[in-house]
Scaffold this active site. Sequence first.
Site, PDB file in Angstrom:
ATOM      1  N   SER A 131       0.832  -1.199   0.000  1.00 51.13           N
ATOM      2  CA  SER A 131       0.000   0.000   0.000  1.00 51.13           C
ATOM      3  C   SER A 131       0.866   1.248   0.000  1.00 51.13           C
ATOM      4  O   SER A 131       1.980   1.252   0.550  1.00 51.13           O
ATOM      5  CB  SER A 131      -0.896  -0.001   1.243  1.00 51.13           C
ATOM      6  OG  SER A 131      -1.522   1.248   1.429  1.00 51.13           O
ATOM      7  N   TYR A 156      -2.367  -0.346  10.026  1.00 55.33           N
ATOM      8  CA  TYR A 156      -2.546  -0.919   8.691  1.00 55.33           C
ATOM      9  C   TYR A 156      -1.267  -0.777   7.877  1.00 55.33           C
ATOM     10  O   TYR A 156      -0.774  -1.742   7.281  1.00 55.33           O
ATOM     11  CB  TYR A 156      -3.709  -0.234   7.975  1.00 55.33           C
ATOM     12  CG  TYR A 156      -3.799  -0.564   6.504  1.00 55.33           C
ATOM     13  CD1 TYR A 156      -4.159  -1.843   6.082  1.00 55.33           C
ATOM     14  CD2 TYR A 156      -3.504   0.394   5.532  1.00 55.33           C
ATOM     15  CE1 TYR A 156      -4.223  -2.159   4.737  1.00 55.33           C
ATOM     16  CE2 TYR A 156      -3.580   0.090   4.188  1.00 55.33           C
ATOM     17  CZ  TYR A 156      -3.933  -1.184   3.793  1.00 55.33           C
ATOM     18  OH  TYR A 156      -3.987  -1.497   2.451  1.00 55.33           O
TER      19      TYR A 156
END
Length: 342
Positions: A131, A156
């Site tokens: 990501s 995350y």
Amino acid sequence: MVIAGNLLVTGCAGFIGFHLAEHLLRAGQPVIGLDNLNDYYDPALKRARLDLLKQHRGFTFVELDLADRAGMKALFERYRFEVVVHLAAQAGVRYSLQNPHAYADSNLEGFLNVLEGCRHTACKHLLFASSSSVYGANTKLPFSVHDNVDHPVSLYAATKKANELIAHSYSHLYRVPATGLRFFTVYGTWYRPDMALYAFADAITKGKPIQLFNNGNMRRDFTYVDDVVEAMMRLIGRAPEGDVNWSGAHPDPGSSRAPWRVYNIGNSRPEELMHVVALLEQGFGRQAEKQLLPMQPGDVPETSADVSDLEREIGFRPQTRIEDGIARFVAWYRAYHDVDRT
């Protein structure tokens, strides 16, 4: 492109996984898809995507949780995948503030189960979702895979950085060819309801206020899903080789002497969030009521991808203009939710 052995797409009922699986199937590539169909967002949307995939004769679906160690071991032993595209994960920066254990279960333990499966069945290429969140507190723009990413600002992001590190260790120790994909704000048809653009569309069509953090002063490298899929299609057959005989200094953070690479998958043209909101208003024919709020914990004001490695090595740079991508998303949203233009 059709590979000779079995190909696994995890998260096949998710947003990006669905698009990739459908593209592969349309190209004549049989796909084994895995998903646990959890309720992080409406499972009905996941099942609607899955129903479309099931219309293809070459599709096999396996409902399984990544954290099920025995189940994952049995899956890999049965199919002995030649290629694994690992897109399943517990997504979302903000949700990681509420349910951190879900990220440990899926993004850490689940990822380890995928790597163990690849290791013990001689998988020829693992592509896995990272990501743009891994860039965290970096202030140098555009974000480059050759820069250090040691300061994540959300759990995350930390799990995605951990995925890159763990994959590298398996590439180094066991020669598992692994390619990490740092996705930048992917959007498009069959979108995820937890993402900002979907939430904006939902609020606009229902006459509710949209929440704009950092008072709307945000820039994002919005990347249309078809461009993401095209990049992945080109990378599937390009497993990194590394150099087992190399004894020199270790290269920069974006490459390795192990068979491991990471790439930015982004549009490389950041857009002002308020411009994107205006495009949504235009598409739905309605004005949005705007609620300006301070910055959210774990968020960053701007993302921008340096995709020069991607362009040089596979000859591809995303092409979809934000105006075209938003128009396609709006058309899908209106059809899926039966929303008339006013």
